[in-house]
Write a protein that holds these residues in place. Structure first.
Motif, short mmCIF file in Angstrom:
data_model
loop_
_atom_site.label_atom_id
_atom_site.label_comp_id
_atom_site.label_asym_id
_atom_site.label_seq_id
_atom_site.Cartn_x
_atom_site.Cartn_y
_atom_site.Cartn_z
N THR A 1 35.77 42.51 28.32
CA THR A 1 35.18 41.18 28.18
C THR A 1 35.88 40.27 29.17
O THR A 1 37.04 40.49 29.54
CB THR A 1 35.35 40.61 26.76
N VAL A 2 35.14 39.24 29.60
CA VAL A 2 35.72 38.23 30.47
C VAL A 2 35.17 36.87 30.03
O VAL A 2 33.99 36.76 29.70
CB VAL A 2 35.43 38.51 31.96
N THR A 3 36.04 35.90 29.98
CA THR A 3 35.65 34.54 29.62
C THR A 3 35.70 33.70 30.88
O THR A 3 36.74 33.64 31.56
CB THR A 3 36.61 33.96 28.57
N LEU A 4 34.58 33.04 31.20
CA LEU A 4 34.48 32.20 32.39
C LEU A 4 34.42 30.73 31.99
O LEU A 4 33.63 30.36 31.11
CB LEU A 4 33.22 32.55 33.18
N THR A 5 35.26 29.94 32.64
CA THR A 5 35.22 28.49 32.46
C THR A 5 35.30 27.84 33.83
O THR A 5 35.71 28.48 34.81
CB THR A 5 36.38 27.98 31.57
N SER A 6 34.90 26.58 33.91
CA SER A 6 34.89 25.88 35.19
C SER A 6 35.24 24.42 34.99
O SER A 6 34.94 23.83 33.95
CB SER A 6 33.49 25.99 35.82
N TRP B 1 38.60 52.74 45.24
CA TRP B 1 37.66 52.73 44.14
C TRP B 1 36.88 51.43 44.21
O TRP B 1 37.47 50.35 44.26
CB TRP B 1 38.39 52.85 42.80
N ARG B 2 35.55 51.53 44.26
CA ARG B 2 34.72 50.33 44.34
C ARG B 2 33.64 50.39 43.26
O ARG B 2 33.14 51.46 42.91
CB ARG B 2 34.09 50.23 45.72
N CYS B 3 33.27 49.23 42.77
CA CYS B 3 32.26 49.12 41.73
C CYS B 3 30.88 49.27 42.36
O CYS B 3 30.54 48.55 43.30
CB CYS B 3 32.39 47.77 41.03
N TYR B 4 30.08 50.20 41.84
CA TYR B 4 28.74 50.41 42.40
C TYR B 4 27.64 49.94 41.45
O TYR B 4 26.49 49.79 41.85
CB TYR B 4 28.53 51.87 42.79
N GLU B 5 28.01 49.70 40.21
CA GLU B 5 27.00 49.26 39.23
C GLU B 5 27.70 48.53 38.10
O GLU B 5 28.77 48.93 37.66
CB GLU B 5 26.26 50.48 38.69
N ALA B 6 27.08 47.46 37.64
CA ALA B 6 27.65 46.72 36.51
C ALA B 6 26.53 46.05 35.72
O ALA B 6 25.49 45.68 36.28
CB ALA B 6 28.64 45.66 37.00
N THR B 7 26.76 45.97 34.43
CA THR B 7 25.87 45.21 33.56
C THR B 7 26.73 44.26 32.76
O THR B 7 27.87 44.57 32.41
CB THR B 7 25.06 46.11 32.60
N TRP B 8 26.20 43.09 32.49
CA TRP B 8 26.92 42.10 31.71
C TRP B 8 25.94 41.32 30.86
O TRP B 8 24.81 41.08 31.25
CB TRP B 8 27.74 41.17 32.61
N THR B 9 26.41 41.00 29.67
CA THR B 9 25.60 40.18 28.76
C THR B 9 26.49 39.08 28.21
O THR B 9 27.66 39.32 27.87
CB THR B 9 25.05 41.02 27.59
N GLN B 10 25.92 37.90 28.14
CA GLN B 10 26.67 36.76 27.63
C GLN B 10 26.76 36.87 26.10
O GLN B 10 25.77 37.06 25.44
CB GLN B 10 26.00 35.45 28.05
N GLN B 11 27.98 36.77 25.59
CA GLN B 11 28.22 36.91 24.16
C GLN B 11 28.22 35.56 23.47
O GLN B 11 27.82 35.44 22.33
CB GLN B 11 29.55 37.61 23.91
N LEU B 12 28.71 34.53 24.13
CA LEU B 12 28.79 33.17 23.57
C LEU B 12 28.35 32.18 24.61
O LEU B 12 28.53 32.30 25.76
CB LEU B 12 30.22 32.83 23.13
#
Length: 145
Positions: free
Chosen positions: A104-109, A134-145
């Motif tokens: 999980t990652v929390t983003l604020t600005s 090692w490099r990221c080739y695919e990612a999915t993310w969904t906002q939880q809050l």
């Protein structure tokens, strides 16, 4: 030189060689790359983030490319935005020759570039070896809050 001295020197050389050659485990390298992505986000460094993604990066099942991910950071840098990313626990699992990391990652600005995109996200990122990195080739993310 006595045979026992030669054997001792040979064993010492093997031990020194093993200590020098300590290879960093792939899982640790992927965790370090995730940490680097968090740091790149906080510094609004699009180039640093892009370097962690493959050229054919696929975000959210075709919704975003490598450039699409980097562009908001370019905009944030131009506007002088402050971004903060707090990384939660990271689980890295080997799948064949590749790895998948869940976290999980929390983003604020401190600004107005990302108001709708701020919050807590659940992320699944797939990693493959690209040369020596090692490099990221695919990612999915969904906002939880």
């Amino acid at each position: 030189m006595k045979p026992t001295t030669r054997i001792a020197v040979l064993l010492l050389g093997v031990v020194i060689g093993l200590l020098v050659y300590r290879r960093t485990p792939d899982e640790k390298l992927i965790r370090q790359s995730i940490d680097a992505a968090i740091q790149a986000t906080e510094q609004a460094d699009a180039s640093a983030l892009s370097a962690l993604l493959t050229d054919d990066f696929d975000g959210n099942s075709g919704a975003m490319t490598q450039q699409d991910v980097a562009n908001p950071l370019r905009l944030a840098r131009l506007r002088g935005e402050t971004l903060h990313a707090v990384l939660g626990p990271v689980d890295v699992e080997k799948r064949g020759e590749r790895y998948v990391a869940d976290f999980t990652v929390t983003l604020t600005s401190g600004g107005k570039v990302f108001p709708a995109q701020l919050g807590v996200y659940k992320v699944e990122a797939a990693w493959r070896k690209d040369g020596r990195e090692w490099r990221c080739y695919e990612a999915t993310w969904t906002q939880q809050l």
